[in-house]
Design a protein around this motif. Structure first.
Motif, short mmCIF file in Angstrom:
data_model
loop_
_atom_site.label_atom_id
_atom_site.label_comp_id
_atom_site.label_asym_id
_atom_site.label_seq_id
_atom_site.Cartn_x
_atom_site.Cartn_y
_atom_site.Cartn_z
N PHE A 204 0.63 -1.31 0.01
CA PHE A 204 -0.21 0.15 -0.13
C PHE A 204 1.22 1.35 0.02
O PHE A 204 0.82 1.75 -0.86
N LYS A 205 1.71 1.30 0.76
CA LYS A 205 3.03 2.47 0.77
C LYS A 205 3.23 2.78 -0.68
O LYS A 205 3.61 3.89 -0.25
N ARG A 206 4.11 1.07 -1.02
CA ARG A 206 4.95 2.15 -2.53
C ARG A 206 4.25 2.35 -3.27
O ARG A 206 4.07 3.07 -4.41
N PHE A 376 2.30 -3.15 -7.36
CA PHE A 376 1.74 -1.93 -6.45
C PHE A 376 0.69 -3.49 -5.80
O PHE A 376 0.81 -4.35 -6.81
N ILE A 377 -0.20 -2.60 -5.15
CA ILE A 377 -1.29 -3.38 -4.91
C ILE A 377 -2.16 -4.27 -5.27
O ILE A 377 -2.59 -5.27 -4.80
N VAL A 404 -9.01 4.78 -0.03
CA VAL A 404 -8.06 5.52 -0.03
C VAL A 404 -7.60 6.51 -1.05
O VAL A 404 -7.55 7.96 -1.03
N VAL A 405 -8.30 6.12 -2.50
CA VAL A 405 -8.87 7.08 -3.29
C VAL A 405 -9.53 8.16 -2.86
O VAL A 405 -9.60 9.55 -3.18
N LEU A 406 -10.64 7.09 -2.21
CA LEU A 406 -11.83 8.76 -1.72
C LEU A 406 -11.16 9.88 -0.73
O LEU A 406 -11.53 10.72 -1.01
N VAL A 407 -10.66 9.43 0.26
CA VAL A 407 -9.73 9.82 1.33
C VAL A 407 -9.09 11.61 0.84
O VAL A 407 -8.64 12.55 0.98
#
Length: 424
Positions: A204-206, A376-377, A404-407
């Protein structure tokens, strides 16, 4: 339209009905016609977008297989103390054999073993091996079953086997989401996965860091190109625009494979560098199967999605603005930075959102050029869908990625303002 006969009565339409009622009917018919026109689009969006996302969100918490396949066993396990160091009693084993006989006839025991194998390694082989012998047992006459099951496989005498079944027998579970953040569901509550299984948070971080890097590189490379296109004569700009759009006419796999050929140690770039004497032949650059290769290839693939929004916005910026700034004594740099650049920010915002959202969900290009360090994830999601068949974990990973995209979208709206994003 006529006046009412009684003083102060409602205004009537030509047909004698109250004008308010007549207007409401006409407005209702107008809305129904408009709804009829957009109904195909609404149905398409519902079928192709909303329903799949809803199904994904439900699958990320749905866990009915254990309780549906082993209903009697699950009921008996509720009476068993999972903290005990001894396996459950004969009641649980008898219920388990009765459930397994039914499951084996329906060929559901292998699916159950696969589901539990996600939580405890070896459960799949345990259910397959035991199923071949349990199907010959008669729940009504062949008991007791505790010793017989342990003779079939000693793992049935292991407390952890039954704790796994009990822990993951709930209909709605948070286990998939816990697995998605390198944790696991246990009788004692959520616990961290062993260190050798903690990989998803790193992915996720990557994914976020590399998506931001790709977006930044697209801005740096795309802004000068968009500026040139916006300020050249229309004839010349149209010719150059064909070059910008050319990648859309080439297969994604072909472009990605071309970068694999270009970046490998025996590839074109390394060969040229060795020929020029810039790199020793025995110390060629490693530009493939890592994060660098993924960023380079994806920047090339997504660059048109950055150029087009910026170009469409820059076309609307009048050249007279810069001339006015220069006439007031501003230098070329000041006129650009204080006048032109702020006006082009909406195009940068539109391109950035487009490129970032596309890059965060890419998996073909990272799979080909990323190796183990540049994936990627989304590659992990594809793996669980097509290889491990752990659709629940894949759905949980997808749901987290969507959140995550929505945030980030919400944060962008608060900081920059989504109203400032324009396509021209």
């Amino acid at each position: 339209m006529t006046d009412a006969t009684n003083n102060g009565g409602p205004v009537l339409a030509a047909d004698g009905t109250p004008l308010k009622k007549s207007l409401a009917k006409a407005l209702r018919l107008q809305k129904m016609r408009a709804l009829g026109l957009i109904a195909p689009l609404l149905i398409f969006v519902m079928v192709s977008f909303i329903i799949p996302i809803g199904s994904m969100l439900f699958r990320s918490v749905e866990n009915g297989l254990v309780s549906e396949t082993l209903p009697l066993t699950v009921a008996e396990l509720q009476q068993w103390n999972g903290d005990s160091s001894e396996p459950p009693g004969e009641e649980v084993f008898s219920a388990f054999v009765a459930d397994m006989v039914v499951a084996i006839e329906a060929k559901n025991h292998t699916r159950l073993g696969t589901r539990l194998n996600y939580e405890k390694t070896g459960m799949s082989s345990l259910f397959r091996k035991s199923g071949r012998k349990i199907k010959n047992l008669d729940p009504a006459v062949d008991g007791p079953f505790k010793e017989k099951l342990i003779d079939i496989d000693k793992r049935w005498g292991d407390v952890e086997t039954w704790r796994t079944i009990k822990t993951h027998s709930v209909g709605i579970t948070n286990g998939y989401f816990l697995n998605a953040v390198d944790m696991r569901r246990t009788p004692e509550g959520a616990q961290s996965q062993p260190e050798d299984k903690q990989i998803l948070i790193t992915l996720f971080k990557r994914t976020l860091i590399m998506s931001l890097a790709i977006t930044a590189s697209c801005i740096l490379l795309g802004y000068p190109v968009a500026w040139i296109l916006a300020n050249l004569p229309a004839r010349t700009a149209n010719i150059l625009m064909i070059l910008v759009l050319l990648p859309f006419w080439t297969s994604l796999l072909v472009r990605t494979s071309a970068w694999k050929v270009m970046l490998q140690q025996q590839g074109v770039i390394n060969e040229v560098l060795v020929w020029l004497g810039m790199v020793p032949d025995d110390a060629r650059l490693v530009m493939i199967n890592n994060q660098f290769g993924t960023i380079v290839a994806m920047t090339h693939i997504l660059l048109p999605f950055m150029i087009l929004p910026m170009y469409s916005v820059m076309q609307t910026i009048q050249p007279t603005y810069l001339r006015a700034a220069k006439s007031m004594g501003a230098t070329n740099w000041t006129a650009f930075w204080r006048v032109y650049f702020p006006l082009s920010v909406p195009g940068i915002g539109a391109g950035s959102i487009l490129v970032f959202i596309l890059s965060i969900g890419y998996y073909i290009t990272p799979e080909i050029v990323g190796g183990t360090k540049g994936v990627f994830i989304s590659n992990r999601i594809a793996y669980h869908i097509s290889s491990s068949l752990n659709w629940g974990l894949a759905a949980a990973l997808g749901a987290i990625l969507l959140a995550v995209v929505l945030v980030l979208y919400w944060a962008y709206d608060k900081i920059v303002g989504i109203d400032n994003v324009k396509l021209g």
